[in-house]
Scaffold this active site. Structure first.
Site, PDB file in Angstrom:
ATOM      1  N   HIS A  74     -23.253   9.140  16.640  1.00  0.00           N
ATOM      2  CA  HIS A  74     -22.891  10.529  16.379  1.00  0.00           C
ATOM      3  C   HIS A  74     -22.393  11.203  17.645  1.00  0.00           C
ATOM      4  CE1 HIS A  74     -23.031  14.318  14.247  1.00  0.00           C
ATOM      5  NE2 HIS A  74     -23.654  14.859  15.282  1.00  0.00           N
ATOM      6  N   GLU A 134     -19.192   7.071  11.613  1.00  0.00           N
ATOM      7  CA  GLU A 134     -20.573   7.174  11.138  1.00  0.00           C
ATOM      8  C   GLU A 134     -20.633   7.467   9.637  1.00  0.00           C
ATOM      9  OE1 GLU A 134     -22.963  10.652  12.395  1.00  0.00           O
ATOM     10  OE2 GLU A 134     -21.109  11.453  13.245  1.00  0.00           O
ATOM     11  N   GLU A 193       5.867   3.067   8.634  1.00  0.00           N
ATOM     12  CA  GLU A 193       5.575   3.106  10.076  1.00  0.00           C
ATOM     13  C   GLU A 193       6.765   3.665  10.852  1.00  0.00           C
ATOM     14  OE1 GLU A 193       2.314  -0.511  10.471  1.00  0.00           O
ATOM     15  OE2 GLU A 193       4.379  -0.942  11.019  1.00  0.00           O
ATOM     16  N   CYS A 195       6.798 -10.632  15.701  1.00  0.00           N
ATOM     17  CA  CYS A 195       5.722  -9.760  16.179  1.00  0.00           C
ATOM     18  C   CYS A 195       6.017  -9.207  17.568  1.00  0.00           C
ATOM     19  CB  CYS A 195       4.398 -10.528  16.187  1.00  0.00           C
ATOM     20  SG  CYS A 195       3.063  -9.566  16.878  1.00  0.00           S
ATOM     21  N   TYR A 209       4.931  -1.092   4.383  1.00  0.00           N
ATOM     22  CA  TYR A 209       4.465  -1.013   5.775  1.00  0.00           C
ATOM     23  C   TYR A 209       5.586  -0.563   6.724  1.00  0.00           C
ATOM     24  CZ  TYR A 209       0.301  -4.122   5.145  1.00  0.00           C
ATOM     25  OH  TYR A 209      -0.884  -4.696   4.792  1.00  0.00           O
ATOM     26  N   LYS A 221       6.879  -1.845  17.881  1.00  0.00           N
ATOM     27  CA  LYS A 221       6.509  -0.789  16.921  1.00  0.00           C
ATOM     28  C   LYS A 221       5.303  -0.003  17.407  1.00  0.00           C
ATOM     29  CE  LYS A 221       3.410  -1.497  14.359  1.00  0.00           C
ATOM     30  NZ  LYS A 221       3.333  -2.268  13.128  1.00  0.00           N
ATOM     31  N   CYS A 245       5.468  -5.936  15.463  1.00  0.00           N
ATOM     32  CA  CYS A 245       4.188  -5.332  15.856  1.00  0.00           C
ATOM     33  C   CYS A 245       4.187  -4.682  17.238  1.00  0.00           C
ATOM     34  CB  CYS A 245       3.073  -6.383  15.861  1.00  0.00           C
ATOM     35  SG  CYS A 245       3.194  -7.597  14.560  1.00  0.00           S
TER      36      CYS A 245
HETATM   37  P1  NDP Z   1       6.620  -4.299   1.744  1.00  0.00           P
HETATM   38  O1  NDP Z   1       6.523  -5.371   0.755  1.00  0.00           O
HETATM   39  O2  NDP Z   1       5.406  -3.761   2.389  1.00  0.00           O
HETATM   40  O3  NDP Z   1       7.398  -3.067   1.087  1.00  0.00           O
HETATM   41  C1  NDP Z   1       8.622  -3.237   0.451  1.00  0.00           C
HETATM   42  C2  NDP Z   1       9.124  -1.885  -0.012  1.00  0.00           C
HETATM   43  O4  NDP Z   1      10.465  -2.027  -0.503  1.00  0.00           O
HETATM   44  C3  NDP Z   1       8.298  -1.307  -1.161  1.00  0.00           C
HETATM   45  O5  NDP Z   1       8.199   0.079  -0.994  1.00  0.00           O
HETATM   46  C4  NDP Z   1       9.132  -1.661  -2.383  1.00  0.00           C
HETATM   47  O6  NDP Z   1       9.012  -0.743  -3.424  1.00  0.00           O
HETATM   48  C5  NDP Z   1      10.532  -1.544  -1.820  1.00  0.00           C
HETATM   49  N1  NDP Z   1      11.516  -2.319  -2.568  1.00  0.00           N
HETATM   50  C6  NDP Z   1      11.524  -3.663  -2.751  1.00  0.00           C
HETATM   51  N2  NDP Z   1      12.591  -4.018  -3.478  1.00  0.00           N
HETATM   52  C7  NDP Z   1      13.258  -2.903  -3.761  1.00  0.00           C
HETATM   53  C8  NDP Z   1      14.441  -2.608  -4.495  1.00  0.00           C
HETATM   54  N3  NDP Z   1      15.131  -3.576  -5.079  1.00  0.00           N
HETATM   55  N4  NDP Z   1      14.846  -1.329  -4.607  1.00  0.00           N
HETATM   56  C9  NDP Z   1      14.133  -0.344  -4.029  1.00  0.00           C
HETATM   57  N5  NDP Z   1      13.015  -0.538  -3.316  1.00  0.00           N
HETATM   58  C10 NDP Z   1      12.585  -1.800  -3.189  1.00  0.00           C
HETATM   59  O7  NDP Z   1       7.685  -4.843   2.812  1.00  0.00           O
HETATM   60  P2  NDP Z   1       8.055  -4.398   4.296  1.00  0.00           P
HETATM   61  O8  NDP Z   1       9.492  -4.754   4.442  1.00  0.00           O
HETATM   62  O9  NDP Z   1       7.663  -3.006   4.587  1.00  0.00           O
HETATM   63  O10 NDP Z   1       7.163  -5.358   5.191  1.00  0.00           O
HETATM   64  C11 NDP Z   1       7.135  -6.754   4.955  1.00  0.00           C
HETATM   65  C12 NDP Z   1       5.762  -7.304   5.275  1.00  0.00           C
HETATM   66  O11 NDP Z   1       5.589  -7.348   6.682  1.00  0.00           O
HETATM   67  C13 NDP Z   1       4.595  -6.467   4.771  1.00  0.00           C
HETATM   68  O12 NDP Z   1       4.281  -6.717   3.447  1.00  0.00           O
HETATM   69  C14 NDP Z   1       3.484  -6.876   5.703  1.00  0.00           C
HETATM   70  O13 NDP Z   1       2.872  -8.039   5.232  1.00  0.00           O
HETATM   71  C15 NDP Z   1       4.227  -7.172   7.005  1.00  0.00           C
HETATM   72  N6  NDP Z   1       4.062  -6.048   7.943  1.00  0.00           N
HETATM   73  C16 NDP Z   1       2.804  -5.729   8.378  1.00  0.00           C
HETATM   74  C17 NDP Z   1       2.621  -4.688   9.260  1.00  0.00           C
HETATM   75  C18 NDP Z   1       1.241  -4.361   9.714  1.00  0.00           C
HETATM   76  O14 NDP Z   1       0.347  -5.174   9.556  1.00  0.00           O
HETATM   77  N7  NDP Z   1       1.007  -3.166  10.270  1.00  0.00           N
HETATM   78  C19 NDP Z   1       3.739  -3.891   9.765  1.00  0.00           C
HETATM   79  C20 NDP Z   1       5.001  -4.300   9.224  1.00  0.00           C
HETATM   80  C21 NDP Z   1       5.137  -5.347   8.363  1.00  0.00           C
HETATM   81  P3  NDP Z   1       7.897  -0.864  -4.596  1.00  0.00           P
HETATM   82  O15 NDP Z   1       6.655  -0.257  -4.042  1.00  0.00           O
HETATM   83  O16 NDP Z   1       8.469  -0.069  -5.701  1.00  0.00           O
HETATM   84  O17 NDP Z   1       7.748  -2.321  -4.902  1.00  0.00           O
END
Ligand code: NDP
Length: 453
Positions: free
Chosen positions: A433, A438, A174, A32, A170, A40, A37
């Site tokens: 408002h 709202e 981002e 983080c 995510y 970022k 976090c």
């Molecule tokens: P996510 O699980 O959010 O997203 C993973 C992405 O990778 C999806 O788009 C998924 O596609 C894709 N993917 C997974 N496997 C493959 C593959 N074999 N081939 C192609 N695409 C693939 O993971 P992140 O890495 O973005 O983040 C990890 C975690 O960290 C988040 O889930 C969240 O909990 C946390 N996080 C939170 C934040 C916040 O609160 N603002 C900011 C950053 C991270 P598909 O949709 O098709 O499955």
């Protein structure tokens, strides 16, 4: 592990009178603070100025010379803030009486922690595993080592002019959004047809359209098959044959629990198929005196969840207090979260699809409007707000927002849902408002009704 969960647990356990040692192999603060976090969000804030300079014209300002952005200067500023926070973490641990070891630790057996560099062995009555998660590198592709993960993005010395991002969760969104706003040309390669799997479908569609409108290029329904070095640039090839030239490729395919080589087997700690430590609802592993909190357990990968788990662990095991409600866990979990794109996404509770899978009588209240700022600034930004309500109980089961300040709003909607808010409670709340928020208390007529009324 000295990230959000480990640091909170160590500090609180020490305050409860325990003798505590914490080992961290990299930098205190964890994902983080060091490479997630915090840096970022600072970069997101930096990325939003570009539009503000333009918007200002609609409000009577005549900006002078075209503003210039200096990546290296931003990086210096962000690095300094991260280092300051890291120092605060260390000071707080030391003040609480925690012994900090700046090295990797592995388990030799269920009571012995070995410090990997010094070889020192420490006997512990209680052990907490809080080693977090690391970026997923699979599927491995030829040239995959040429790609960055989110870890490296924060180290890039210069801003890449063209970036290819694989993934649409995510992290991918981002970083794609902030790089686009800072002036990079960004292509997002996603295997699905929509971004943000798991979020409400209207949110997914709305956000993707908004980001596309700002110039992020989405290549949906495809995967990256290889990356090649071509002189100073990279060439990312997709399974449908297309090749995209870029200065950087980032893969954000999810994060996997960081348990490799920790000695968990020697200690008898069970892990699941992907290496996550298996825990009970209060963080116990298969070994009674070994607990785990945060991303290493593969429950909710969010900082506030890890902190809550770390606090609950220390209170229960060392303070005899068992009152911390882990409201993010279990079937009724209410987990407000935000995606810091621009516009932001804020989400809490059930999506429309999840609500329909559980209940027949669901009413949807929704609105989609041009935010006030855009009326003078121009631009085609639109805000989406949506409430998911169970008709028979009047309970608000979910709220989903896309728009400016959605993250700030969803935190407070989270309070309402935690208190068990009903739609009539929102209706009874006087509006502020003129605000966007709202709308949440003035939507009277359902836009859609599921099930017989
Ligand atoms: P996510 O699980 O959010 O997203 C993973 C992405 O990778 C999806 O788009 C998924 O596609 C894709 N993917 C997974 N496997 C493959 C593959 N074999 N081939 C192609 N695409 C693939 O993971 P992140 O890495 O973005 O983040 C990890 C975690 O960290 C988040 O889930 C969240 O909990 C946390 N996080 C939170 C934040 C916040 O609160 N603002 C900011 C950053 C991270 P598909 O949709 O098709 O499955």
């Amino acid at each position: 592990g000295g990230g959000s969960g480990g640091v909170r647990a160590a500090r609180v356990a020490a305050q409860h009178g325990a003798s505590v040692a914490l080992a961290e192999e990299y930098r205190l603060g964890g994902t983080c603070v060091i490479r997630g976090c915090v840096p970022k969000k600072l970069m997101v804030l930096a990325s939003r100025f570009a539009q503000s300079f333009d918007d200002a014209r609609g409000f009577g300002w005549s900006p002078g010379a075209a503003p210039l952005f200096d990546w290296a200067q931003l990086k210096r500023q962000v690095d300094a803030e991260v280092a300051r926070l890291e120092g605060v973490y260390r000071t707080n641990l030391l003040r609480a009486g925690v012994q900090v070891h700046d090295e990797r630790a592995v388990l030799d057996d269920a009571h012995t922690v070995r410090l990997a560099r010094s070889g020192e062995r420490v006997h512990a009555r209680q052990i907490l595993i809080a080693t977090g998660a690391v970026p997923e590198a699979k599927p491995a592709i030829p040239g995959g080592e040429l790609a960055s993960t989110s870890n490296e993005v924060f180290q890039w010395p210069a801003q890449p002019r063209r970036v290819v991002v694989q993934g649409a969760g995510y992290i991918a969104l981002e970083l794609a959004c902030l790089l686009n706003r800072l002036g990079s040309e960004v292509s997002v390669v996603l295997r699905a047809d929509r971004v943000l799997r798991g979020f409400d479908n209207e949110v997914r569609e709305h956000l993707q359209a908004q980001l596309a409108g700002q110039g992020v290029r989405f290549l949906a329904g495809t995967s990256m098959t290889s990356i090649q070095q071509r002189g100073d640039s990279l060439l990312a090839t997709l399974d449908r044959g297309e090749a995209i030239a870029a200065d950087a490729v980032m893969r954000a395919l999810g994060r996997r629990p960081n348990t490799a080589g920790l000695g968990l087997q020697a200690a008898g700690v069970e892990v699941d198929r992907i290496g996550a430590v298996k825990v009970s609802i209060d963080g116990r592993t298969s070994v009674p005196h070994i607990h785990a909190v945060g991303d290493v357990t593969d429950r909710v990968q969010l900082t506030p969840a890890a902190i809550r788990e770390g606090q609950a662990y220390a209170d229960r095991v060392f303070g005899g207090i068992d009152s911390t409600r882990l409201s993010h866990l279990g079937e009724q979990g209410i987990v407000p979260s935000a995606v810091f794109t621009t516009p932001e996404v804020g989400s809490v509770g059930l999506t429309e699809a999840e609500a329909l899978a559980r209940h027949a009588d669901i009413d949807i209240y929704g609105t989609n409007f041009r935010p006030m700022k855009a009326t003078l600034a121009g631009g085609d930004e639109r805000t989406l707000m949506k409430l998911v309500v169970q008709r028979s109980t009047d309970r608000v089961l979910g709220c989903h927002l896309v728009g400016a300040d959605a993250a700030e709003m969803i935190q407070l909607v989270g309070v309402a849902l935690t208190l068990g808010a009903r739609k009539t409670d929102l209706d009874a709340t006087l509006a502020v408002h003129p605000t966007a928020a709202e709308e949440l208390v003035t939507m009277r007529v359902p836009t859609r009704r599921h099930g017989a009324p």
